[in-house]
Structures are given as structure tokens and as C-alpha cells.
Design a protein around this motif. Structure first.
Motif, PDB file in Angstrom:
ATOM      1  N   GLU A   6       0.850  -1.173   0.000  1.00  0.00           N
ATOM      2  CA  GLU A   6       0.000   0.000   0.000  1.00  0.00           C
ATOM      3  C   GLU A   6       0.891   1.229   0.000  1.00  0.00           C
ATOM      4  OE1 GLU A   6      -1.363  -1.254   3.641  1.00  0.00           O
ATOM      5  OE2 GLU A   6      -3.401  -1.742   2.963  1.00  0.00           O
TER       6      GLU A   6
ATOM      7  N   GLN B 228      -7.777  16.855  -2.384  1.00  0.00           N
ATOM      8  CA  GLN B 228      -6.513  16.687  -3.092  1.00  0.00           C
ATOM      9  C   GLN B 228      -5.865  18.032  -3.420  1.00  0.00           C
ATOM     10  OE1 GLN B 228      -7.213  13.754  -6.300  1.00  0.00           O
ATOM     11  NE2 GLN B 228      -6.206  12.305  -4.949  1.00  0.00           N
TER      12      GLN B 228
ATOM     13  N   ARG C 271     -13.750  13.091   2.895  1.00  0.00           N
ATOM     14  CA  ARG C 271     -13.450  12.303   1.700  1.00  0.00           C
ATOM     15  C   ARG C 271     -13.948  13.055   0.473  1.00  0.00           C
ATOM     16  NH1 ARG C 271     -15.835   6.205   0.649  1.00  0.00           N
ATOM     17  NH2 ARG C 271     -14.788   5.807  -1.322  1.00  0.00           N
TER      18      ARG C 271
ATOM     19  N   MET D 272     -15.565  13.653  -3.123  1.00  0.00           N
ATOM     20  CA  MET D 272     -16.782  13.105  -3.712  1.00  0.00           C
ATOM     21  C   MET D 272     -16.521  11.912  -4.619  1.00  0.00           C
ATOM     22  SD  MET D 272     -19.442  15.616  -5.372  1.00  0.00           S
ATOM     23  CE  MET D 272     -18.278  16.502  -6.425  1.00  0.00           C
ATOM     24  N   SER D 273     -15.330  11.853  -5.203  1.00  0.00           N
ATOM     25  CA  SER D 273     -15.045  10.717  -6.070  1.00  0.00           C
ATOM     26  C   SER D 273     -13.725  10.074  -5.697  1.00  0.00           C
ATOM     27  CB  SER D 273     -15.009  11.157  -7.524  1.00  0.00           C
ATOM     28  OG  SER D 273     -13.893  11.999  -7.718  1.00  0.00           O
ATOM     29  N   ALA D 274     -13.358  10.217  -4.431  1.00  0.00           N
ATOM     30  CA  ALA D 274     -12.066   9.673  -3.998  1.00  0.00           C
ATOM     31  C   ALA D 274     -12.216   8.220  -3.563  1.00  0.00           C
ATOM     32  CB  ALA D 274     -11.511  10.502  -2.844  1.00  0.00           C
ATOM     33  N   THR D 275     -11.284   7.394  -3.975  1.00  0.00           N
ATOM     34  CA  THR D 275     -11.243   6.043  -3.439  1.00  0.00           C
ATOM     35  C   THR D 275     -10.726   6.109  -2.007  1.00  0.00           C
ATOM     36  OG1 THR D 275      -8.969   5.708  -4.108  1.00  0.00           O
ATOM     37  CG2 THR D 275     -10.661   5.085  -5.695  1.00  0.00           C
ATOM     38  N   ILE D 276     -10.931   5.032  -1.286  1.00  0.00           N
ATOM     39  CA  ILE D 276     -10.450   4.976   0.088  1.00  0.00           C
ATOM     40  C   ILE D 276      -8.930   5.114   0.113  1.00  0.00           C
ATOM     41  CG2 ILE D 276     -10.162   3.342   1.997  1.00  0.00           C
ATOM     42  CD1 ILE D 276     -13.157   2.581   1.513  1.00  0.00           C
TER      43      ILE D 276
ATOM     44  N   GLU E 150      -7.004   6.800  -1.999  1.00  0.00           N
ATOM     45  CA  GLU E 150      -6.629   8.196  -2.230  1.00  0.00           C
ATOM     46  C   GLU E 150      -6.877   9.047  -0.990  1.00  0.00           C
ATOM     47  OE1 GLU E 150      -7.613   8.563  -7.006  1.00  0.00           O
ATOM     48  OE2 GLU E 150      -9.203   8.816  -5.541  1.00  0.00           O
TER      49      GLU E 150
ATOM     50  N   LEU F  22      -4.127   8.438   1.340  1.00  0.00           N
ATOM     51  CA  LEU F  22      -2.928   9.123   0.846  1.00  0.00           C
ATOM     52  C   LEU F  22      -2.996  10.614   1.134  1.00  0.00           C
ATOM     53  CD1 LEU F  22      -1.920   7.541  -2.538  1.00  0.00           C
ATOM     54  CD2 LEU F  22      -0.445   7.993  -0.583  1.00  0.00           C
TER      55      LEU F  22
ATOM     56  N   GLU G 196      -1.949  11.246   4.453  1.00  0.00           N
ATOM     57  CA  GLU G 196      -0.493  11.097   4.498  1.00  0.00           C
ATOM     58  C   GLU G 196       0.220  12.421   4.237  1.00  0.00           C
ATOM     59  OE1 GLU G 196      -0.043   7.900   4.982  1.00  0.00           O
ATOM     60  OE2 GLU G 196       2.103   7.639   4.765  1.00  0.00           O
ATOM     61  N   TYR G 197      -0.352  13.236   3.363  1.00  0.00           N
ATOM     62  CA  TYR G 197       0.230  14.556   3.103  1.00  0.00           C
ATOM     63  C   TYR G 197       0.304  15.379   4.385  1.00  0.00           C
ATOM     64  CZ  TYR G 197       0.989  15.320  -1.898  1.00  0.00           C
ATOM     65  OH  TYR G 197       1.504  15.313  -3.161  1.00  0.00           O
TER      66      TYR G 197
END
Lengths: 337, 337, 337, 337
Positions: free
Chosen positions: D67, D189, D208, D210-214, D216, D219, D222-223
């Protein structure tokens, strides 16, 4: 139906649309604003394809307003539909749990599982005898022999039965063993099958198609009801989205939405939605907390040996624990279990 | 299949997974890195449900690697499949255009439309005799009478015919009139129907399901091919997405993707994808420019009077213009029309 | 706005809704049918949240009819917007190809690539100096040094330049080097950034968000235009769907849809949509065949060594071949290249 | 990383891939089966773009296995992260409810609402001072004046505060008033903003996209964490799907999924997910029943007069009723409220 004309479109365009509507026998109510005209169309608009008018010069948008489904709508019937089958009442104050294996494999498997789920409080025994498989190289089900086992196990445990029907030719043979005929997600728009199920007098459990909108789902129920069979139970089982971490995305909102739009009972299937045992229990609790009338859930007395969907089947002891948790939750939604 | 263990998981977890794999008859290749172990599994892994191993303690992820479809894969057959039917060659250097009305309505309608599309260069005549309708209150098609008209019109114009089959019981009666049997998007996973079509020896045009992945689509073709019928034509027709401005979202990328993964011919249907005449022509050009083997397209000699999908049907003169535009484009993809 | 009342709702409910609308200063046109009432609302309805009225007793549905975007709409301005920048005309009869590397890496890389794409016919040089990266552990771009190289390479080859701006603080520093400022998909709804770009007087290339509807995209362009900067170029680059075989699903239909709804130029980026070199060429041809005003495409003189997105970058010789193919296609859409 | 070679590909292709991997410093473990070869790649594979190897001759598929997120992963830190702020503990045994208006409008509105939600049991007061609006023609928030009111109201009621930050320039001014800085879905993002929030030492609530995968979403956390700020609260708020009946589709499964993948607290926002008051309560119950650590919910003392999102705001008495229902549910998930 409402037809919105483009801003500043010439009067002749408005007249052309109006003339065509009148020619077809509709009444037209016209609202003229400062820079835009809107036409209200009254009559049997279900017969119109809105796109026909979208293609007229000067038309900006055509908006359908009457819902195309009727029999399943709360506007048609305000009172919730209550379905009674072998002493089980679906759609009433009791939350109804339907449980059992994905596929009927053997007498031992089915009786063992049935006893365990019945003891924990399940009222309907599920089990597949005809299986839709994505791959042609997989086990396709026990057929009528499986249905006989299903009936016998349910009778011993005083339960009703639910099993999936995949094609018209199977209906007749299922009626003597199965109390509730289930239509799978892939067949939600198999209109020939739905029409045939409109002719029987047993409840139908209609799963939502993987990519079906709520409106299409209600229209599918309409195919059954328009044949005279009003006992339809809707079952949410997850929709396809971009998120691939779970098999499907359980649309939990569909529960209160259906509750508002339709009088039909609404249950949900957390096992197929999420596809993994460790996520099934949280979703099952969520479904009941959201106000569903019941659950359809996979349990196997020995999931490691299941021929199909073992990884999403609960162990009997997990199922018993889940039932205990649900008993805590139901008072919050004014229900019993 | 590859099993990825969690970082720093105890050796006993790795051993438990390995032991179970060996017990089932697989060979296990182990890669041990600084902080992570990966197991490569060799053998007939198609029989494994990856989730079974995901649920083992210490397993992070199970990754399938062999594609589950075989007969439709380029790895199985490198050369493109070429299908010949009544003098028309699909999958070869010629781009093949299949055109005609959504639904067969009358002799006049069908013959008139057939003559116009044939003159413009279409080689296959389309027309529905059995119609899947979202609402039970809509026209359901002319049946066998329609098929007879289809055959007669195609014969006069020297064309092949394509028409949709909706259930097993219709196949037998269609064979004498129809050259290519079409499976609609809603039936892409109607496995009983697919298996039955594997038994005939006529080409099958398989539309992609509205929410089907490319892999599921190829697996559906496998159901037909595993019965011995290798003449499958794939047809992209739009997928369901959040964008509702168009009926569906034509997945134009599917054309080069299928071209790489499979040897089967791939065509596309812009009419159902976009649902409106004024967008059909740009998409039809795009489909051919992307390298498709052909088009399936709705044309009606008098779309305003069509009983079904009139708004997405081209006028004959638009169709003729489109064919002229396509003749300009085809050299760019090394094809002819 | 149109408010649809539930069938057979009491008159008092209709009156309550009407009274509230009048209180707020709207004109209400009422259409009463046999069993349903519809209210047409005229006035500045943009200020109403439709859900407020949906929550009134007896309301079935509230339908917005005027499009919330204005400046970008064809209804506001019928003639196509033509943008001229350094001798390049975007939105006119010429198809404009913008090409270059994903990221500016070095003088050699940029000049070498620029010369190759210019020779093949590209008119605008692309190259990123500030990079949005999904992972914080990846290269973040050369910054102003990169922009200087971009300007120099473009000047030598007589091209205009396009480069991505990621935050307000970067705008000022970009203006002397960059002719077209690009807003990436992730920033399509970064409203502060859009407003700031409304204050400059250089064209903005606005990529569609990965999950943005066409309406949201046009509204985002409105943020820029309402500040006085009318030179917006829309760029389709793929939307997120359940299909994961390609990075994103290029929404090819968006091209004719935008062409109808808006006067702004529309181009597309096949490189980011599909993410793999071997699919870029078919999509690029399809985009032009669908009628787009141009292409944004990644080319690298040595893709194996690219620090970013090498696998989706064309080799210069592939790009030259693509340009030759596009020259065959453009007459079919009445364009030149 | 695992590289799967095509069946029966020549040995030279396998060698070419292996050589390139070794050249870059990776260890390669090779598994050779009857007809297929699989390469396991060990080393710092995060630096590889998998598509580079997909484009090698003979490669069928490249599968990432580690991952890409680290700091937020349960593999990195097994114990759940517990965040303490002004006496409130998030991620511990208590379910934490954050409530208040969408937008801060006035002293009366905010204090009135704060008192009501505090009395019912909310521990954190929400309220927006900077608003992202889809349309440029809508109210953009009270700014710092709003934040002062937020602090004062929270202090009076002994609550913590949460409010949305939209750009870097706002951070500094928010720190003295706001205890938890919220990043909205549209900014998930916005990497520059995330990096800046990694430098502060206050908790960040990360919605989260609106169209983010889990993946992403993790991640994005993580930033923030890679900057040294480990106090991230994840907030599910609905994803975009084809179903348009609700504003978004609440991904209820994300709650148990995050619970397994990450040690970060996970809450959910039913108000934005569903967009209508009458659906908020069922979803709020479902979220807690699914095991979330808390709720973010909109309440307004007088929703009819709210400037923004009134229709999705609960009345204070509804909120109090919801809290009573949640108190019934929490023992089922071993929590307190």
C-alpha cells in the motif's frame, strides 16, 4: 410534463410546440416570464417520449413530472403493505431476518445451518437451488433436490422459505417448496420473468440491480404488480460505484428513500453488498438502524467448506451475536425483533 | 494467484497459509523481503475464491493474476476472429455498418428504411421484433410477423439481418429469419440465455451491460463460446455513470482495450449510448476513428412517427451524410467502407 | 422553477406553497389537471434552494429549469468564442494541437521535444512546472526555472505555451512565461483560485474534474468569467467510473454536448484519460472525429526516462504519425489542421 | 510488486524485464508455472510507475502490492489514534457528536443553536466562516467575524470548535478560534493546503472527496501526517454515483473498511451525504450502528431562515430526539454517548 423554451426564442417556436401538443390531445398551460416561456402539459403524458419535444426548435428542456410507476407508489396507496407468509409478517412492527446459506449443498449443511439460525431468531430460511454464476465453469446449483431439502429444513424449524428463481421454466416447480420467490440483481430487468411472476400468488423478493436507479427498481416492481401480484418485497444489495474496496457499495440511503416513495416493504442484504464476513455485521446493524423492515443474510454452519461465497457467510455464533446486537438497536427505530 | 502477507506478520501465519495451499494441491513460491513476504501460487487457481485466503490471519491482500476468461482472449488465439455472414465480413478490413429502425413497425416503414440505408452503404439490416421495455405499459414488438418482414426487406436489398433475442423460447423461431442474434445490455448476464446461444451456429452480437466491466463482458462471451459457438461480436453501447446529460456514457476507450485483450470483433452503438439524434453523428465518427470494426445505428424513414426511440433515430439523409464522413475517416485507420 | 404537487393533495397545501412564493416576490402560474396541480414560478429563482419547497407538505417534486450558468451559455452568446494567442486561433476552423512533456525536466528534454512536436504541427507547447502529485513522496516540479525553459523553447519553435497553475501565489510569477494558464482536474472547484484567474487577462484552460458533471464544469468556468476574463478553454480529460481498465473513462459525448450548451472552445486530453501510450492514438483520433477544437497531448523525446507519466507519453515519431492520421480525418468535420 | 508475464511468452521477454529490474536495483523472485511466469519484485517499489513495465513486450499485468500509504496504516501503527481536544476525546469509547449550522450567520443564530445542541449532548460546535459555493453568485461566509462568534458560543457551552479552511492564507487567522480545522471534500486533493496543515499542531478533519477512493483518501491524510501533524480525523460524506435521488451516496461500508485499514478515527456527515432533513436521522443512526467514532451534523435553530443548506439542517428538537435514539444504539457497538 413541463416544456421549457429557450430564452428569447421567437413566438413561432412556442406556437409550433403548442400546436403539436394540442394535436395529440393534451391541454397546455402557458407561463410567460420576462425572458422565458414555460409550457405545462396536462393529460396522459406517460405516452410521450420527452426527447421528441427536446428536438423541436427553441426547446431548452423537457421535464417529466409524474412518476412513471403507479402501483408501488405511496401516492397510489398510503398504507404500508404488510405481507404475511407462514405466520411471518413482513412490513409490520417486527424486523424480519432471513438467513441461511448462499447455496444448498447437502442435507447436513442445510439442516445444521437452519437449526442454528432459527434458534437465534431468524424467521425465514434462505438457500439457492439455481445459481447465477459469472463464470460458466462454476457449480450451478442442486435444483429441485435442493428445494425439497429447503422445505424440509424450514418445516422442522418452523420457518418460511425464500429461494431464487432464474427463469420462467423454474417457477412452476418451485411453488410447492418456496414461500417467497427471489429475483436476483442480474434479473431485475428481465421483463419476461417479472411478468410471469405477476401471475403467481406468492410474495416476490425483488433485488435491486447493480446499476439500477431507485426509479427503475420501482418500475420493475410494477411489472410484477401489474399482473395482479401485489406482494413485492424490495431488497437493496449494493450498487456499483468507482470504489472497489468492497464488492458493491451498499446504498443505505435507499432505505429511507423507499420508505417515503413506496408502500412496499424494504429489506437489505449486507452479505452481497460487502462480500466479506468481517464487514457484514456492521452493515447489518446499520441497515436496521436506518429503518429497514428486515435483513437477508448468509450464514453457513461451516463456511470454510462452502462451495460458494463462503468468505461472506457468517459463522452461526457470529449470527447469534448479531441478533443480540440488533435486539439492542430495534427500540431506537420503534421496532421489535 | 499472489498472496501478500502483512508486514512483520509472524512466521506461523505464513506457514498456515502455505500449508492450506499445499493441502489443496497448489505449488507455492515464496519471496521474502526485508519486511514483507509474498507467496506465488501455481496450479488451477480458477477454483479458488480469493476472499477465502484474505480472511486468514496475517494476509494483507490476495491478487488474482490469470484472467478468468480464456476462449475470448488474445492469449488463447492471436489472430483476429473474422465472421462471414451472407457475404458480409465482420472483423476484416471493411468497416461494417448495421442500420435500421429500433423496432419493426410495418412493411412500409421497414422496406422504406432498408432501401435508404442499403443505398447509403449499410450491409446489415437491424430491427427489433421483441422489445425489452422499462415500463410494462409500452409496446412490446411485432414478434414473428416482424421477423418475416425483416428477412424480406433484407433480401430485397441484399443485406444480412440482426435482431434481438430476449429469451430462450424465441431462439428456435428466429433462426430462419435472422442472421445475427443480438443479446441486449440487460441480458448480458442472463446466463441461461447465453448458454442456449452457445448451442446454435449463428453469430451472436453481445451488447455490453450498462454496468458491466470489460472483464465481465468477456466472461459473458465465454458462456456462449464454451458451448461451441465461437462467432461472437462485441458491441459497446455506453455505461452508466454519474453524468446524466447523455443517456449513457459511451466508453470509447473500450474499443482499443478490447482490440488488445480479445480477438473478437468489436463494434459500437452510438444511438443507445447518447439517446439523441444530434449527438449520434459525432459519436459514430469517433467510434470509427477509434478503430472499431463497425457500427450499429438506428435509422427510421420517418422518425417523428416512430413508436420507439424516434428521437435517437437518424433521418435517412443524415445517415447518408454520415456514411460520406466515415468514408473520409476510414483511411486514417487503415480500413475501407 | 416548477413545483409539482402530489396527486389529490388538499387545496390547503397548494395554497400554503403559493403564499410563501408570493411572499418572496415570485409570480406563480397554476396548472390544475384532473388529479394533479403544477405551479410555475417566475422571477429570480436562482436565489431559491429547491429543497426548501420539497419539504412543504404535499409537494412531490421541485424542478429547476433555468440553467444556473449564464456567461458560458449559448443562450447568452450564440457565437462561438474564438481565442487568439501568439498567432494561434482556438475555436476557429483550425484544430489546435497542444503537445509536450508532462513535466519540464531539463533543457535538453524540453527543447528536443519542442522541436519534434513543432515540426509535426503542434502549435502550443505544454509542460508542467508545478505538479499536483497524489503521493507526497513524489517529485513536485522545477518551478520558475522550468517556466523559463518553457518560454525559451516555445520562442525558438514559434509556439504558444500552456502550463498548470496550482495556487493563487503562483499566478503572478507565471504571467511572463505562460500564454495559457491551465487549471487541473483536482482544482476545478478550487473557487478561490478560479476567482483569482478571473482577474487576469490571459486565456485559462479549465480541465473537467474527475467527477464533475457538465453543469458543474460550466459553473466553474462562470467563476472565471464573472471576474471579467472571458477566455476560457474547456478540456475534457476523463471521468471516474466503475471501469478500472483505463485510468479514467474519456467522456467523448461531452464534446458535442458542450458544443451545443456553450460557446466556449472545447478540447480533450487523451493522455490523462487513458493513461497508456498504446491507447492514446485511437482516442486522439476519436476526439477530433467527434468535433473537438483541439487536443492536449503528452509527448516526450525519451519516455523511458521521463520522471512522470512516461508510460502515457507518445514517442515523437508516434506523434508525427498521429498528426498525419488527423490530417486525413479533419475534412470529415469541416476543419483544417 | 508482481509482474505477470503473458502465457507462452518467449524466455527473452522474461529476461528483458528481469534485466531492467536488476539494473534499477531490485531483487527479482521468479515463479515458473506450466504455462505462465510470475516475477516478484522486492525493494523500494514505490518509486516505480507500474505502467512502465506493462508496456514491455510479453507483460500481461503489473500488480502493486504494498500500500502506498504508510503513516495512516494499521500496519504502521496497530493502536487506534485517540485525539484529545478541549476535554473531548475522539477515537475512544465515547461517540463524539459535532453539530451546528452549515454557515455562521449571526450571533443569535449561532448562540441559540449552540445552546440547543450542547444541551442535547453535542461536544463540538461546527459552523462555517469560509464557504465553498458551486456558484459564484452565492453568499461566501462571514470570515473572521464568524470565527469569533464560533469561539464565544463554544466557550459559553463548553464545547470545542470545528470550521472549514479553504486556503493556506486562512490558516494562521483560524488557529486562535478553531480547535479542529476541517478540509472540505473539494479540497481533499489540494496538496498545497494539506502540506501546510501538516505544519500546524491542531487536529485536522479530512472529508473524503466526492469521487475519492479509500486509498486516495488515506494518501491525502499522508500529506498532512508526513509534515508531522498526526492528528487526522477522517470524515465520510458520500460519494458520487449514478443514483441521483440523494445528493450523494453515503458509503456506509467505508466505516468498517477504514477501521480495518487505518488507526485514524473515522466519523461521518449524514447531512451532506443525503441533503434532506427527513433522511438525515436514519443515516445518522446507521453511521453509529456501523461503528463510527462520531458524527458531523447540521442543526439550525430556525432552518427555514438559513442562508445555506437549510433543507438539510435538523431542527433542535429533532436533534435532541436523534441523540436519544443514538443513546439506545451505542451499547450495541460497545460505545458510550
Amino acid at each position: 410534463m413541463v416544456i421549457v423554451m429557450e430564452k428569447h426564442t421567437p413566438e413561432s417556436n412556442v406556437e409550433r410546440v403548442t400546436a403539436e401538443l394540442v394535436r395529440r390531445g393534451f391541454d397546455v398551460h402557458r407561463s410567460t416570464g420576462v425572458d422565458q416561456t414555460v409550457l405545462g402539459v396536462v393529460g396522459d403524458v406517460a405516452s410521450i417520449d420527452p426527447r421528441e419535444f427536446e428536438l423541436f426548435e427553441g426547446v431548452q428542456e423537457v421535464v417529466r413530472i409524474s412518476e412513471p410507476y403507479k402501483l408501488s407508489s405511496r401516492q397510489f396507496k398510503r398504507d404500508k403493505t404488510i405481507i404475511k407468509v407462514r405466520g411471518v409478517t413482513i412490513g409490520g412492527p417486527d424486523v424480519v431476518v432471513m438467513a441461511g446459506p448462499c447455496t444448498i449443498e447437502s442435507e447436513t449443511q442445510l439442516f445444521e445451518t437452519a437449526r442454528r439460525v432459527a434458534r437465534a431468531g431468524a424467521r425465514v430460511l434462505r438457500g439457492g437451488a439455481y445459481k447465477p454464476r459469472t463464470s460458466p465453469y462454476a457449480f450451478q446449483g442442486m435444483g429441485v433436490e435442493g428445494l425439497k431439502l429447503l422445505r424440509a429444513a424450514a418445516d422442522e424449524c418452523n420457518m418460511a422459505t425464500v429461494s431464487e428463481v432464474m427463469e420462467i421454466g423454474q417457477i412452476e416447480g418451485m411453488l410447492q417448496y418456496v414461500d417467497i420467490l427471489q429475483v436476483g440483481a442480474r434479473n431485475m430487468q428481465n421483463f419476461n420473468l417479472l411478468s410471469a411472476l405477476g401471475q403467481i400468488r406468492k410474495p416476490v423478493l425483488l433485488k435491486r440491480g447493480m446499476s439500477a436507479t431507485i426509479q427503475e427498481w420501482l418500475l420493475a416492481s410494477e411489472y410484477i404488480m401489474s399482473g395482479g401480484n401485489y406482494e413485492v418485497i424490495l431488497c437493496e444489495r449494493g450498487i456499483r460505484t468507482f470504489e472497489t474496496y468492497t464488492r458493491n457499495t451498499l446504498d443505505i440511503s435507499a432505505i429511507p428513500v423507499i420508505e417515503k416513495l413506496s408502500h412496499l416493504p424494504i429489506i437489505a442484504d449486507p452479505s452481497h453488498a460487502v462480500g466479506r464476513r468481517d464487514k457484514v455485521m456492521p452493515l447489518a446493524r446499520a441497515i436496521i438502524a436506518a429503518g429497514a423492515d428486515g435483513l437477508l443474510i448468509e450464514v453457513h454452519h461451516d463456511p470454510e467448506k462452502a462451495v460458494c461465497d463462503g468468505p461472506q457467510s457468517l459463522y452461526p455464533e457470529q449470527f447469534a451475536r448479531l441478533m443480540d446486537e440488533l435486539r439492542i438497536i430495534v427500540p431506537a427505530v420503534g421496532r421489535r425483533l
